[in-house]
Design a protein around this motif. Structure first.
Motif, mmCIF file in Angstrom:
data_model
loop_
_atom_site.group_PDB
_atom_site.id
_atom_site.type_symbol
_atom_site.label_atom_id
_atom_site.label_comp_id
_atom_site.label_asym_id
_atom_site.label_seq_id
_atom_site.Cartn_x
_atom_site.Cartn_y
_atom_site.Cartn_z
ATOM 1 N N LEU A 56 -63.348 19.238 -21.122
ATOM 2 C CA LEU A 56 -63.013 19.381 -19.706
ATOM 3 C C LEU A 56 -63.869 20.442 -19.013
ATOM 4 O O LEU A 56 -64.288 20.267 -17.863
ATOM 5 C CB LEU A 56 -61.524 19.718 -19.569
ATOM 6 C CG LEU A 56 -60.901 19.558 -18.183
ATOM 7 C CD1 LEU A 56 -61.125 18.166 -17.620
ATOM 8 C CD2 LEU A 56 -59.403 19.871 -18.235
ATOM 9 N N GLU A 57 -64.141 21.535 -19.687
ATOM 10 C CA GLU A 57 -64.925 22.600 -19.054
ATOM 11 C C GLU A 57 -66.385 22.191 -18.843
ATOM 12 O O GLU A 57 -67.107 22.850 -18.078
ATOM 13 C CB GLU A 57 -64.869 23.878 -19.881
ATOM 14 C CG GLU A 57 -65.419 23.767 -21.287
ATOM 15 C CD GLU A 57 -65.275 25.073 -22.041
ATOM 16 O OE1 GLU A 57 -65.387 26.147 -21.412
ATOM 17 O OE2 GLU A 57 -65.034 25.017 -23.262
ATOM 18 N N TRP A 59 -67.244 18.992 -17.775
ATOM 19 C CA TRP A 59 -67.300 17.780 -16.951
ATOM 20 C C TRP A 59 -68.370 17.896 -15.875
ATOM 21 O O TRP A 59 -68.538 18.975 -15.278
ATOM 22 C CB TRP A 59 -65.941 17.531 -16.298
ATOM 23 C CG TRP A 59 -65.021 16.725 -17.174
ATOM 24 C CD1 TRP A 59 -65.006 16.690 -18.527
ATOM 25 C CD2 TRP A 59 -63.990 15.833 -16.728
ATOM 26 N NE1 TRP A 59 -64.019 15.841 -18.968
ATOM 27 C CE2 TRP A 59 -63.383 15.293 -17.889
ATOM 28 C CE3 TRP A 59 -63.520 15.434 -15.490
ATOM 29 C CZ2 TRP A 59 -62.332 14.391 -17.830
ATOM 30 C CZ3 TRP A 59 -62.473 14.534 -15.428
ATOM 31 C CH2 TRP A 59 -61.887 14.017 -16.594
ATOM 32 N N LEU A 64 -65.786 16.107 -10.232
ATOM 33 C CA LEU A 64 -64.856 17.177 -9.895
ATOM 34 C C LEU A 64 -64.636 17.305 -8.399
ATOM 35 O O LEU A 64 -65.501 16.997 -7.589
ATOM 36 C CB LEU A 64 -65.357 18.504 -10.453
ATOM 37 C CG LEU A 64 -65.521 18.566 -11.982
ATOM 38 C CD1 LEU A 64 -66.053 19.926 -12.379
ATOM 39 C CD2 LEU A 64 -64.208 18.268 -12.678
ATOM 40 N N ARG A 69 -57.693 26.898 -7.473
ATOM 41 C CA ARG A 69 -56.610 26.752 -8.439
ATOM 42 C C ARG A 69 -56.134 28.136 -8.858
ATOM 43 O O ARG A 69 -56.832 29.133 -8.719
ATOM 44 C CB ARG A 69 -57.051 25.953 -9.660
ATOM 45 C CG ARG A 69 -58.126 26.597 -10.515
ATOM 46 C CD ARG A 69 -58.434 25.729 -11.734
ATOM 47 N NE ARG A 69 -59.488 26.307 -12.547
ATOM 48 C CZ ARG A 69 -59.287 27.199 -13.521
ATOM 49 N NH1 ARG A 69 -58.078 27.635 -13.753
ATOM 50 N NH2 ARG A 69 -60.301 27.653 -14.226
ATOM 51 N N ARG A 77 -58.978 21.382 -14.427
ATOM 52 C CA ARG A 77 -59.975 20.907 -13.474
ATOM 53 C C ARG A 77 -59.324 19.917 -12.507
ATOM 54 O O ARG A 77 -58.367 19.219 -12.864
ATOM 55 C CB ARG A 77 -61.140 20.199 -14.197
ATOM 56 C CG ARG A 77 -61.986 21.116 -15.063
ATOM 57 C CD ARG A 77 -62.821 22.065 -14.226
ATOM 58 N NE ARG A 77 -63.705 22.888 -15.043
ATOM 59 C CZ ARG A 77 -63.387 24.081 -15.515
ATOM 60 N NH1 ARG A 77 -62.185 24.581 -15.271
ATOM 61 N NH2 ARG A 77 -64.244 24.782 -16.232
ATOM 62 N N ALA A 79 -60.075 16.496 -10.252
ATOM 63 C CA ALA A 79 -61.016 15.376 -10.288
ATOM 64 C C ALA A 79 -60.603 14.309 -9.286
ATOM 65 O O ALA A 79 -59.431 14.209 -8.891
ATOM 66 C CB ALA A 79 -61.077 14.771 -11.687
ATOM 67 N N LYS A 89 -55.225 19.121 -17.218
ATOM 68 C CA LYS A 89 -55.063 20.330 -18.034
ATOM 69 C C LYS A 89 -55.203 19.980 -19.501
ATOM 70 O O LYS A 89 -54.495 19.111 -20.013
ATOM 71 C CB LYS A 89 -53.696 20.963 -17.771
ATOM 72 C CG LYS A 89 -53.406 22.185 -18.632
ATOM 73 C CD LYS A 89 -52.189 22.953 -18.162
ATOM 74 C CE LYS A 89 -50.906 22.234 -18.468
ATOM 75 N NZ LYS A 89 -49.725 23.061 -18.125
ATOM 76 N N THR A 437 -71.772 22.746 -7.521
ATOM 77 C CA THR A 437 -71.285 23.478 -8.694
ATOM 78 C C THR A 437 -70.842 24.886 -8.338
ATOM 79 O O THR A 437 -69.805 25.364 -8.796
ATOM 80 C CB THR A 437 -72.396 23.542 -9.771
ATOM 81 O OG1 THR A 437 -72.799 22.204 -10.093
ATOM 82 C CG2 THR A 437 -71.885 24.237 -11.027
ATOM 83 N N ILE A 440 -67.490 24.838 -6.533
ATOM 84 C CA ILE A 440 -66.417 24.549 -7.481
ATOM 85 C C ILE A 440 -66.040 25.812 -8.263
ATOM 86 O O ILE A 440 -64.871 26.143 -8.401
ATOM 87 C CB ILE A 440 -66.842 23.422 -8.442
ATOM 88 C CG1 ILE A 440 -66.920 22.091 -7.677
ATOM 89 C CG2 ILE A 440 -65.877 23.303 -9.611
ATOM 90 C CD1 ILE A 440 -67.517 20.956 -8.470
ATOM 91 N N LYS A 441 -67.014 26.561 -8.739
ATOM 92 C CA LYS A 441 -66.727 27.774 -9.511
ATOM 93 C C LYS A 441 -66.003 28.812 -8.659
ATOM 94 O O LYS A 441 -65.074 29.473 -9.119
ATOM 95 C CB LYS A 441 -68.029 28.365 -10.067
ATOM 96 C CG LYS A 441 -68.628 27.552 -11.214
ATOM 97 C CD LYS A 441 -69.893 28.211 -11.727
ATOM 98 C CE LYS A 441 -70.476 27.411 -12.894
ATOM 99 N NZ LYS A 441 -71.743 28.014 -13.388
ATOM 100 N N GLU A 444 -62.358 27.587 -8.013
ATOM 101 C CA GLU A 444 -61.532 27.637 -9.207
ATOM 102 C C GLU A 444 -61.103 29.059 -9.522
ATOM 103 O O GLU A 444 -60.059 29.281 -10.141
ATOM 104 C CB GLU A 444 -62.281 27.049 -10.402
ATOM 105 C CG GLU A 444 -62.373 25.533 -10.338
ATOM 106 C CD GLU A 444 -63.176 24.965 -11.484
ATOM 107 O OE1 GLU A 444 -63.865 25.748 -12.165
ATOM 108 O OE2 GLU A 444 -63.103 23.746 -11.701
#
Length: 455
Positions: A56-57, A59, A64, A69, A77, A79, A89, A437, A440-441, A444
C-alpha cells in the motif's frame, strides 16, 4: 454471473447484502490478481482494478486521492473507486474482519461512522510474496480529520467545538452498548454542522458491542479519551498549530465535563412534587433540544402519592434530522436540521399558522432552500454540503440585514455570500483528488497547501 479464476468473493448473508462472483477486468490478469479473497457487503467490480499486488505504501500516485488523513498506526491510503473515494488500511486479517463487522453493526444501529466496503485477503506480489490484508471503507464526503481544521493556528473555541462533538459521539456509542477502547481525535472525522461539528467514528478495531455498558467501562473509555486528546493537543502545540494560550491538559478535561453533562441529562432519574408534573414535558423538550427523541419513559409515584420519579428509557439521537427528513426529504446533520427547521417555522408563521405544516414545508423548500442551492455556481459546488451552505446563507442574510438596518432580499444575500465568503473557502468535498505526489504526501501528514480551512 460466471466465476473467473484469481479472485474469490464471499459474504455473510444479511437482509441487505448483494454479492456475487464477478468477472475480472481483462486488464487485470490472474497472475497479478493472485488469489484474492474479497468479503464485501455489495459487489463492486471496480475493486479488481486496483493494484492489490503492490504494498500500500508503494501504490502509484495515479490510483491515489490526495485527501488529508489523521495519524494512524497502520499504513492508510485514499484511492479512487468508480467515481468515489475509498480509504484502505493495511492490517491483520483478524483486525480487518473484526472492524468490518463492527462498522456494519454500528451502521445498523444508526451510529455516525464510516461505511465499510470490503475486507481483502490473499494479496501477493507478482513473485508470490504475501502482502497484508486490507480493510476498505468509504470516504465520508465533506469530512476532515481534526489536524486539517486549522488555518494559521487552531483556535480554542474550535477545539471546544471539536471536543463537544467527540463527547456527543461517545455518548451515542455508549447508549447502544459500544465500548470504543481507543477514543481519540485521530480516530474521528468531523463534518461542519451549522457552526458546530458532527463527529463520526472512523476506527473501530478495538471496539466491542455489548447489550449494556457498565459505569466502569464508560469511565475507562472516557479516561482514554482524556489522555489521548491531551497528547494530541500537546503534539499540535509543539508543532505551533494551536494557540499558545491553549492548555492541552485543561482543554482535554472538557470532554469529561461535556460527556457527563449530556449523559446525566439523557439517563438520570428526576424526582419532583406531584403538582410539578409539567416537568415531564419540560424534560422531554430539553432532550429534543439536545437532538434526542424519547421513545419510552418510566414514571413512578411514591406510596403517599406526593412525588414523581421520571427516567427516560429509550433515547434516540436525530430528533431534528428526522423531522426535517419527514417534512422535506432533506438529509442533514442535526444542528443544520435544527437551523433549517427554525427558518421553516418562521416562514410558516409569516404565511399564517393555518397553513398545513407539510404544505408550508414544501413551499419553504421551493422558495428558500432550492433557490439558494441553485444559485451556487457549479465550480463552487464542492465547497460545502448544500444544507451547510443554506445555513450559512441564512446567517449571512440575518447579519447583513442587522448591519444595514433593512430586510435584505434573499437573492442579494446569496450573491453577497458567494462573492465574499464561499468563494474563499477551501473545497471540502475533495481537497483535491490530485495525483501530484508532493500534494499527496503533504495532505497525508495533515498539512494543507496554500490557503487554509476557515474554522
Amino acid at each position: 454471473m460466471t466465476e473467473q479464476p484469481g479472485a474469490k468473493w464471499n459474504h455473510e448473508p444479511t437482509d441487505f447484502d448483494q454479492i456475487g462472483k464477478l468477472p475480472r477486468d481483462s486488464a487485470a490478469p490472474a497472475a497479478v490478481l493472485g488469489s484474492l479473497n474479497i468479503t464485501a457487503a455489495a459487489a463492486d467490480p471496480g475493486l479488481l482494478d486496483l493494484p492489490w499486488h503492490i504494498r500500500l505504501e508503494d501504490w502509484p500516485a495515479a490510483n491515489l486521492a490526495a485527501l488529508p488523513r489523521g495519524i494512524s498506526r497502520h499504513i492508510v491510503r485514499f484511492a479512487h473507486l468508480d467515481g468515489s473515494v475509498i480509504a484502505i488500511k493495511e492490517t491483520s486479517e483478524h483486525v480487518a474482519r473484526h472492524e468490518y463487522h463492527m462498522l456494519r453493526k454500528l451502521a445498523r444501529l444508526d451510529v455516525p461512522c464510516v461505511e465499510p466496503v470490503a475486507v481483502i485477503t490473499g494479496r501477493t506480489t507478482p513473485e508470490g510474496a504475501p502482502l497484508d490484508p486490507v480493510l476498505v471503507t468509504r470516504h465520508l464526503k465533506f469530512s476532515l480529520p481534526y489536524r486539517a481544521l486549522f488555518s494559521q493556528k487552531l483556535r480554542r473555541d474550535t477545539l471546544t467545538r471539536l471536543i463537544d462533538a467527540q463527547a456527543l459521539l461517545l455518548v451515542r456509542l455508549h447508549l447502544v452498548g459500544f465500548y470504543w477502547g481507543d477514543v481519540s481525535l485521530s480516530n474521528t472525522l468531523f463534518r461542519r454542522d451549522a457552526g458546530a461539528f458532527a463527529a463520526y467514528l472512523v476506527d473501530a478495531e478495538t471496539g466491542e458491542l455489548y447489550p449494556d455498558l457498565s459505569t466502569g467501562q464508560r469511565e475507562y473509555d472516557l479516561e482514554i479519551a482524556r489522555v489521548n486528546i491531551a497528547g494530541e493537543l500537546m503534539d499540535l502545540l509543539e508543532g505551533g498549530l494551536i494557540e499558545d494560550k491553549v492548555d492541552p491538559v485543561a482543554t482535554s478535561e472538557l470532554i469529561m465535563e461535556s460527556y457527563r453533562r449530556l449523559w446525566a441529562e439523557l439517563t438520570e432519574k428526576e424526582s419532583f412534587e406531584l403538582e410539578d408534573r409539567w416537568r415531564v414535558g419540560a424534560r422531554i423538550r430539553r432532550l429534543n433540544e439536545l437532538g434526542f427523541d424519547v421513545e419510552e419513559y418510566a414514571i413512578k409515584t411514591t406510596p403517599d402519592g406526593s412525588t414523581i420519579q421520571l427516567q427516560p428509557k429509550v433515547v434516540d439521537a436525530g430528533h431534528h434530522q428526522r423531522r426535517l427528513l419527514r417534512l422535506t426529504g432533506i438529509d442533514a446533520q442535526e444542528n443544520q436540521a435544527r437551523r433549517l427547521l427554525n427558518d421553516m417555522d418562521s416562514f410558516r408563521a409569516d404565511s399564517g399558522t393555518t397553513v398545513d405544516e407539510e404544505i408550508s414545508a414544501h413551499n419553504w423548500v421551493s422558495s428558500i432552500f432550492e433557490p439558494i442551492v441553485r444559485a451556487i455556481p457549479r465550480e463552487l459546488g464542492g465547497k460545502l454540503e448544500p444544507a451547510e451552505v443554506v445555513h450559512e446563507v441564512l446567517e449571512h442574510r440575518w447579519y447583513k440585514s442587522k448591519d444595514e438596518e433593512r430586510n435584505v432580499p434573499l437573492a442579494e444575500a446569496v450573491q453577497s455570500y458567494v462573492d465574499n465568503i464561499l468563494r474563499y473557502r477551501r473545497d471540502e468535498d475533495a481537497i483535491m483528488l490530485s495525483t501530484d505526489t508532493e500534494t499527496i504526501k503533504m495532505l497525508e501528514g495533515g498539512v494543507l497547501p496554500d490557503a487554509a480551512f476557515e474554522d
